[in-house]
Design an enzyme around this catalytic site. Structure first.
Site, PDB file in Angstrom:
ATOM      1  N   CYS A   1       0.899  -1.155   0.000  1.00 31.59           N
ATOM      2  CA  CYS A   1       0.000   0.000   0.000  1.00 31.59           C
ATOM      3  C   CYS A   1       0.931   1.197   0.000  1.00 31.59           C
ATOM      4  O   CYS A   1       1.765   1.321  -0.875  1.00 31.59           O
ATOM      5  CB  CYS A   1      -0.974  -0.033   1.179  1.00 31.59           C
ATOM      6  SG  CYS A   1      -0.244  -0.509   2.755  1.00 31.59           S
ATOM      7  N   SER A   2       0.864   2.049   1.025  1.00 32.83           N
ATOM      8  CA  SER A   2       1.794   3.161   1.080  1.00 32.83           C
ATOM      9  C   SER A   2       2.927   2.842   2.057  1.00 32.83           C
ATOM     10  O   SER A   2       4.093   2.798   1.695  1.00 32.83           O
ATOM     11  CB  SER A   2       1.054   4.434   1.481  1.00 32.83           C
ATOM     12  OG  SER A   2       1.906   5.538   1.393  1.00 32.83           O
ATOM     13  N   ALA A   3       2.569   2.567   3.302  1.00 33.43           N
ATOM     14  CA  ALA A   3       3.583   2.177   4.291  1.00 33.43           C
ATOM     15  C   ALA A   3       3.846   0.668   4.260  1.00 33.43           C
ATOM     16  O   ALA A   3       4.851   0.186   4.754  1.00 33.43           O
ATOM     17  CB  ALA A   3       3.151   2.606   5.691  1.00 33.43           C
ATOM     18  N   GLY A   4       2.895  -0.089   3.716  1.00 29.44           N
ATOM     19  CA  GLY A   4       3.080  -1.537   3.623  1.00 29.44           C
ATOM     20  C   GLY A   4       2.751  -2.291   4.893  1.00 29.44           C
ATOM     21  O   GLY A   4       3.286  -3.359   5.141  1.00 29.44           O
ATOM     22  N   ILE A   5       1.849  -1.732   5.707  1.00 32.78           N
ATOM     23  CA  ILE A   5       1.457  -2.443   6.932  1.00 32.78           C
ATOM     24  C   ILE A   5      -0.055  -2.486   7.154  1.00 32.78           C
ATOM     25  O   ILE A   5      -0.588  -3.473   7.620  1.00 32.78           O
ATOM     26  CB  ILE A   5       2.151  -1.872   8.197  1.00 32.78           C
ATOM     27  CG1 ILE A   5       1.846  -0.393   8.393  1.00 32.78           C
ATOM     28  CG2 ILE A   5       3.647  -2.103   8.150  1.00 32.78           C
ATOM     29  CD1 ILE A   5       2.444   0.212   9.667  1.00 32.78           C
ATOM     30  N   GLY A   6      -0.759  -1.400   6.802  1.00 29.70           N
ATOM     31  CA  GLY A   6      -2.197  -1.310   7.091  1.00 29.70           C
ATOM     32  C   GLY A   6      -3.051  -2.117   6.143  1.00 29.70           C
ATOM     33  O   GLY A   6      -3.470  -3.233   6.430  1.00 29.70           O
ATOM     34  N   ARG A   7      -3.322  -1.544   4.962  1.00 22.59           N
ATOM     35  CA  ARG A   7      -4.149  -2.275   3.992  1.00 22.59           C
ATOM     36  C   ARG A   7      -3.455  -3.553   3.555  1.00 22.59           C
ATOM     37  O   ARG A   7      -4.098  -4.570   3.300  1.00 22.59           O
ATOM     38  CB  ARG A   7      -4.389  -1.394   2.769  1.00 22.59           C
ATOM     39  CG  ARG A   7      -4.860   0.001   3.131  1.00 22.59           C
ATOM     40  CD  ARG A   7      -5.018   0.843   1.889  1.00 22.59           C
ATOM     41  NE  ARG A   7      -4.546   2.194   2.120  1.00 22.59           N
ATOM     42  CZ  ARG A   7      -4.794   3.214   1.299  1.00 22.59           C
ATOM     43  NH1 ARG A   7      -5.490   3.021   0.210  1.00 22.59           N
ATOM     44  NH2 ARG A   7      -4.335   4.408   1.569  1.00 22.59           N
TER      45      ARG A   7
ATOM     46  N   GLN B   1      -3.071  -2.104  10.846  1.00 17.93           N
ATOM     47  CA  GLN B   1      -2.545  -0.949  11.562  1.00 17.93           C
ATOM     48  C   GLN B   1      -3.542  -0.271  12.487  1.00 17.93           C
ATOM     49  O   GLN B   1      -3.149   0.377  13.439  1.00 17.93           O
ATOM     50  CB  GLN B   1      -2.078   0.013  10.476  1.00 17.93           C
ATOM     51  CG  GLN B   1      -1.158   1.096  10.928  1.00 17.93           C
ATOM     52  CD  GLN B   1      -0.798   1.982   9.764  1.00 17.93           C
ATOM     53  OE1 GLN B   1      -1.294   1.807   8.662  1.00 17.93           O
ATOM     54  NE2 GLN B   1       0.062   2.941  10.000  1.00 17.93           N
TER      55      GLN B   1
END
Length: 375
Positions: free
Chosen positions: A306-312, A350
């Site tokens: 995703c963006s940070a690679g942890i949430g979605r 997240q």
């Protein structure tokens, strides 16, 4: 109920309020609260039963020395990190279908469970390498050391050439390296990203973010038709637009070898206006599963970002694993899966909303599965 059906990314957006996210100041014994209350709190060690999702515990989680797996020469974990590690290794809550449906509606229990589960973020001090800032989208979201993807490099001693903000994650039944979770590539890391895709023989990329949401979330790392990065020639073969995602098929060529790669770009996430995002996510999970089965046997991990690679990213991978567990065992253990993922990449799933959302998705999936069985 609508509130909790959104596959939101509150925390990621929080990190993103200004274009250069500021690193939390770890040295100060205060909690800079983001919402309303300007009162300062003294940081005291937080017990596992207390709210781990609060900024206080987030700051603690991210700054306690040695909060990744011990490595190097007998690195000692603090008692707090020791207990966090143990919690993540032992956390479990098996749900039968009936329990799952009830629990998906029980916001309070899910909140309590979510906030009790350690995040396992990496202490930025673990990565004290000059120039590394350019390689990370967010200063405080770093790959846990023991499971990070190490890029092959001409010069193994040059840490920067081996580094990418990405971790290997186990799949269902502890399948090793089933997935790679990574940040959305930045202008500086597009070349590294393609090196990883080629090195790992990944057959599929799942992208779950828009290029911009308030500001840049991900660089457009693929070409309109063809481009060469790090000696890898990337050519677009086809683009198909489905309702909730687009599918790009690429041909990759490098050193006389040719491979096919599929990119599923899930675009309907950030539009928060629809009441329920569960069906499109389920469809994507199943579509990716089918594509994986059709990929050559020599294929490597599915790359998810995703963006940070942890949430979605955490939501997608957890859902994928849990759908398999439900089909195979007839039960799901969402807590166990979350713990498993966080051991290898801190912060996976997240926010509490995302944790609730995963329960909703699995509840929906179970109804679909049992409905089909009855027919």
């Amino acid at each position: 109920m609508e509130e909790h059906n959104k596959w939101t990314d509150a925390q990621e957006d929080l990190l993103d309020m200004d274009p250069v996210p500021q690193t939390p100041v770890f040295e100060m014994g205060t909690d800079t609260r983001t919402e309303g209350d300007a009162a300062t709190l003294t940081v005291t060690p937080v017990g596992l039963q207390e709210r781990r999702g609060s900024n206080v515990s987030l700051t603690l989680d991210m700054c306690t020395p040695g909060c990744t797996e011990p490595y190097g020469y007998g690195a000692q974990l603090s008692p707090r990190d020791q207990s966090a590690q143990e919690y993540l290794r032992q956390g479990t809550h098996t749900l039968t279908p009936a329990m799952l449906h009830t629990r998906a509606m029980d916001d309070q229990s899910l909140q309590a469970e979510f906030y009790e589960t350690p995040m396992n973020f990496v202490d930025p001090k673990e990565y004290n390498y000059p120039g590394l800032v350019r390689k990370n989208r967010y200063k405080t979201i770093l790959p846990n050391t023991h499971s990070r993807v190490i890029l092959n490099s001409q010069d193994e001693d040059d840490f920067l050439t081996t580094y990418i903000n990405a971790n290997y994650l186990k799949g269902y039944g502890d399948e090793e390296r089933a997935y790679i979770a990574t940040q959305g590539p930045t202008v500086n890391t597009v070349g590294d990203f393609w090196r990883m895709v080629w090195q790992e023989r990944s057959p599929i990329i799942v992208m779950i973010t828009n290029l911009e949401e308030k500001n840049e979330k991900c660089a457009e790392y693929w070409p309109e038709d063809t481009v060469t990065h790090e000696g890898i020639e990337i050519t677009v073969v086809s683009v198909t637009q489905e309702d909730d995602y687009s599918l790009r098929v690429f041909t990759l060529k490098c050193g006389g070898e040719e491979r096919s790669l599929r990119q599923y770009w899930y675009t309907s996430w950030p539009d928060q206006k629809t009441p329920d995002k569960a069906p499109p996510l389920l469809e994507l999970v199943q579509e990716v599963e089918r594509a994986r089965e059709e990929a050559p046997p020599s294929s490597g991990p599915i790359i998810v970002h995703c963006s940070a690679g942890i949430g979605r990213t955490g939501c997608f991978i957890a859902t994928s694993i849990l759908c398999k567990q439900l089909r195979t065992e007839g039960v799901v253990d969402i807590l166990r899966t979350t713990c498993q993922l966080r051991l290898d990449r801190g912060g996976m799933i997240q926010t509490c909303e995302q944790y609730q959302f995963v329960h909703h998705v699995l509840s929906l999936y179970e109804k679909q599965v049992s409905h089909t069985a009855e027919e």
